[in-house]
Write a protein that holds these residues in place. Sequence first.
Motif, PDB file in Angstrom:
ATOM      1  N   LEU B  26       0.839  -1.204   0.000  1.00 58.02           N
ATOM      2  CA  LEU B  26       0.000   0.000   0.000  1.00 58.02           C
ATOM      3  C   LEU B  26       0.875   1.255   0.000  1.00 58.02           C
ATOM      4  CD1 LEU B  26      -2.765   1.417   0.314  1.00 58.02           C
ATOM      5  CD2 LEU B  26      -2.547   1.076   2.781  1.00 58.02           C
ATOM      6  N   LEU B  27       1.888   1.242   0.842  1.00 56.43           N
ATOM      7  CA  LEU B  27       2.803   2.386   0.899  1.00 56.43           C
ATOM      8  C   LEU B  27       3.496   2.576  -0.456  1.00 56.43           C
ATOM      9  CD1 LEU B  27       3.787   4.460   2.944  1.00 56.43           C
ATOM     10  CD2 LEU B  27       5.593   2.875   3.614  1.00 56.43           C
ATOM     11  N   ALA B  28       3.882   1.463  -1.072  1.00 56.76           N
ATOM     12  CA  ALA B  28       4.558   1.524  -2.382  1.00 56.76           C
ATOM     13  C   ALA B  28       3.657   2.176  -3.424  1.00 56.76           C
ATOM     14  CB  ALA B  28       4.930   0.114  -2.835  1.00 56.76           C
ATOM     15  N   VAL B  29       2.402   1.764  -3.451  1.00 55.72           N
ATOM     16  CA  VAL B  29       1.482   2.278  -4.477  1.00 55.72           C
ATOM     17  C   VAL B  29       1.154   3.751  -4.209  1.00 55.72           C
ATOM     18  CG1 VAL B  29      -0.814   1.964  -5.469  1.00 55.72           C
ATOM     19  CG2 VAL B  29       0.583  -0.018  -4.986  1.00 55.72           C
ATOM     20  N   LEU B  30       1.148   4.121  -2.904  1.00 60.47           N
ATOM     21  CA  LEU B  30       0.834   5.518  -2.567  1.00 60.47           C
ATOM     22  C   LEU B  30       2.057   6.435  -2.699  1.00 60.47           C
ATOM     23  CD1 LEU B  30      -1.462   5.050   0.572  1.00 60.47           C
ATOM     24  CD2 LEU B  30      -2.158   5.756  -1.729  1.00 60.47           C
ATOM     25  N   TRP B  31       3.250   5.843  -2.825  1.00 55.07           N
ATOM     26  CA  TRP B  31       4.503   6.621  -2.809  1.00 55.07           C
ATOM     27  C   TRP B  31       4.491   7.740  -3.849  1.00 55.07           C
ATOM     28  CZ3 TRP B  31       8.015   6.081   0.959  1.00 55.07           C
ATOM     29  CH2 TRP B  31       9.245   6.709   0.809  1.00 55.07           C
ATOM     30  N   LYS B  32       3.928   7.417  -5.043  1.00 53.22           N
ATOM     31  CA  LYS B  32       3.899   8.429  -6.114  1.00 53.22           C
ATOM     32  C   LYS B  32       2.456   8.830  -6.442  1.00 53.22           C
ATOM     33  CE  LYS B  32       6.486   6.016  -9.010  1.00 53.22           C
ATOM     34  NZ  LYS B  32       7.402   5.552 -10.058  1.00 53.22           N
ATOM     35  N   LEU B  63      -7.759   3.067 -15.635  1.00 49.22           N
ATOM     36  CA  LEU B  63      -6.536   3.320 -14.860  1.00 49.22           C
ATOM     37  C   LEU B  63      -6.884   3.754 -13.437  1.00 49.22           C
ATOM     38  CD1 LEU B  63      -3.422   3.582 -14.917  1.00 49.22           C
ATOM     39  CD2 LEU B  63      -3.709   5.903 -15.739  1.00 49.22           C
ATOM     40  N   ALA B  64      -7.824   4.712 -13.335  1.00 55.36           N
ATOM     41  CA  ALA B  64      -8.211   5.211 -12.013  1.00 55.36           C
ATOM     42  C   ALA B  64      -8.873   4.106 -11.195  1.00 55.36           C
ATOM     43  CB  ALA B  64      -9.164   6.398 -12.172  1.00 55.36           C
ATOM     44  N   PHE B  65      -9.720   3.317 -11.850  1.00 56.85           N
ATOM     45  CA  PHE B  65     -10.430   2.240 -11.169  1.00 56.85           C
ATOM     46  C   PHE B  65      -9.428   1.204 -10.622  1.00 56.85           C
ATOM     47  CE2 PHE B  65     -12.157  -2.065 -11.542  1.00 56.85           C
ATOM     48  CZ  PHE B  65     -13.209  -1.992 -10.650  1.00 56.85           C
ATOM     49  N   ALA B  66      -8.473   0.815 -11.463  1.00 54.67           N
ATOM     50  CA  ALA B  66      -7.492  -0.202 -11.041  1.00 54.67           C
ATOM     51  C   ALA B  66      -6.659   0.314  -9.870  1.00 54.67           C
ATOM     52  CB  ALA B  66      -6.596  -0.570 -12.221  1.00 54.67           C
ATOM     53  N   TYR B  67      -6.242   1.564  -9.966  1.00 55.60           N
ATOM     54  CA  TYR B  67      -5.411   2.143  -8.903  1.00 55.60           C
ATOM     55  C   TYR B  67      -6.191   2.207  -7.582  1.00 55.60           C
ATOM     56  CZ  TYR B  67      -2.141   5.331  -6.625  1.00 55.60           C
ATOM     57  OH  TYR B  67      -1.241   5.883  -5.747  1.00 55.60           O
ATOM     58  N   LEU B  68      -7.433   2.715  -7.675  1.00 54.88           N
ATOM     59  CA  LEU B  68      -8.240   2.832  -6.458  1.00 54.88           C
ATOM     60  C   LEU B  68      -8.602   1.458  -5.901  1.00 54.88           C
ATOM     61  CD1 LEU B  68     -10.555   5.836  -7.398  1.00 54.88           C
ATOM     62  CD2 LEU B  68      -8.652   5.808  -5.765  1.00 54.88           C
ATOM     63  N   ALA B  69      -8.772   0.483  -6.783  1.00 52.19           N
ATOM     64  CA  ALA B  69      -9.092  -0.880  -6.325  1.00 52.19           C
ATOM     65  C   ALA B  69      -7.947  -1.429  -5.481  1.00 52.19           C
ATOM     66  CB  ALA B  69      -9.352  -1.785  -7.527  1.00 52.19           C
ATOM     67  N   VAL B  70      -6.723  -1.240  -5.948  1.00 51.44           N
ATOM     68  CA  VAL B  70      -5.557  -1.743  -5.192  1.00 51.44           C
ATOM     69  C   VAL B  70      -5.458  -1.013  -3.848  1.00 51.44           C
ATOM     70  CG1 VAL B  70      -3.037  -1.914  -5.177  1.00 51.44           C
ATOM     71  CG2 VAL B  70      -4.294  -2.396  -7.275  1.00 51.44           C
ATOM     72  N   VAL B  71      -5.610   0.311  -3.889  1.00 51.68           N
ATOM     73  CA  VAL B  71      -5.458   1.098  -2.657  1.00 51.68           C
ATOM     74  C   VAL B  71      -6.565   0.761  -1.655  1.00 51.68           C
ATOM     75  CG1 VAL B  71      -5.553   3.442  -1.712  1.00 51.68           C
ATOM     76  CG2 VAL B  71      -4.207   2.981  -3.766  1.00 51.68           C
ATOM     77  N   SER B  72      -7.823   0.735  -2.129  1.00 48.26           N
ATOM     78  CA  SER B  72      -8.916   0.512  -1.182  1.00 48.26           C
ATOM     79  C   SER B  72      -8.923  -0.922  -0.661  1.00 48.26           C
ATOM     80  CB  SER B  72     -10.261   0.899  -1.798  1.00 48.26           C
ATOM     81  OG  SER B  72     -10.399   0.290  -3.049  1.00 48.26           O
ATOM     82  N   ALA B  73      -8.604  -1.889  -1.512  1.00 49.54           N
ATOM     83  CA  ALA B  73      -8.558  -3.280  -1.035  1.00 49.54           C
ATOM     84  C   ALA B  73      -7.457  -3.435   0.012  1.00 49.54           C
ATOM     85  CB  ALA B  73      -8.318  -4.228  -2.211  1.00 49.54           C
TER      86      ALA B  73
END
Lengths: 155, 278
Positions: B26-32, B63-73
């Motif tokens: 989660l931290l990795a995906v939020l880093w940027k 793109l937005a959906f995939a990113y938010l899916a990873v973050v929210s999950a």
Amino acid sequence: MARSNRLSSRPESPPLDLATKAMIAVVLGVTAWLMALPLSSSIQQATLARFHLRSSNFLCWAMQQPIPAMYSFENRYWLNGPQATAEESSLVNHFPLRFLTFGDTRYRLLHQHQPLDLVVRSRYRNQQLTTVCRATPEPGGGFRLTKTNASGETP
Amino acid sequence: MSQRENATVLSSQAIAVYRTVVGCMLLAVLWKAAHFWTFLKVYAQLPLQDDFFPAWDRANFVLAFAYLAVVSASLLTMLTRQRYQLRALASISCGGAFLLCIHQGSYNDATFVTAFWNSLWCAWFIHRCAADSTAELLSKGAYLANIILAMILLGGGIGKWTAEYWSGAVLYEIYFQDRDFWIFNWLRAWFAEPELRSIACWYSRLVIVMETSCFAALWLLPRHYAGMLAIVVFTAIACLSNFYLFSVVLSAIGLATVSLHAVVSGSDILPAVNPQPA
């Protein structure tokens, strides 16, 4: 006694189940692909095509995407559009077409809505691939990207 | 904890390991995250039609959906211990990370490659947690994590087995010439160009040898040493080249922590070492 046990004992590996075997098989498959890269011209060409978004089809390219390839190959780009300056040629770490597709450089290169030519070349040992890209403005505000071989053929 | 609860809820140790791995991803995906928000606006303003990608794979909302899916999950994983919920969340993360690996706007970012392997490991972990004891789960999990990390290092190392990397020419141009980063700024301040080229050559060779030899070491070393080595190597890669690389290496560091937990749980499967009272 306890110390002796501590020294002589290592955790016994538990028996492997189907899901674990499947995971190991996937990792071994990718590892074998990577280890064959320096030896196989077919794998080198497949990876070069992957880097230039020129795999034979999208599915073939997508299947390769989870294969780690950070900072791989010598990838060079040349810009040749109205915005280009003399020093606009450089090396990039991987996926050289990122200069048009990825956010930061896409804005820098295309925000003036001018046509742009980008030439990218990737090399790995005895193999190399050169792609000539042209971004043409579309009436709706976007761009159309066309790719040709260095010889001028459409891939 | 009753047997029924055991079947549906993860043990405290298993959930701690799992949340550490997911938390690092989660931290990795939020880093940027701020960059990705900017990029979404660029993609909306300057769409690029490349027929290589299907239309859905160029769409901003995907793109937005995939990113938010990873973050929210990943965030929701921190709030539940129910195995079925965690299994669904792991599947969502894994699918989202794969979408990010193949989307036109994110395919080049290795952040999502390591996130994908991290989330694939998580899906496996949750799938197995009902069938295996915690000790078995962590033992297998550490082994799997280490061979995944070995594969990631091999991917970086073997792609550099070229004359251009061995001579240092590639990393000189990418990093040493003008990259604004503490170590390169410091080297440029102290050394002239010929010396810098020589340093770049040895830096590049060190990277190639380190990545390739760590691939072998992660297979061969005892799991806890392999885990510690992986943490040191991935941290060094980011600290000595580019802090943005933490978005790539944090997912790998998360996987490497499994081996550290597996050592603690090693006593669970070694009754002679720590005999339990009758």
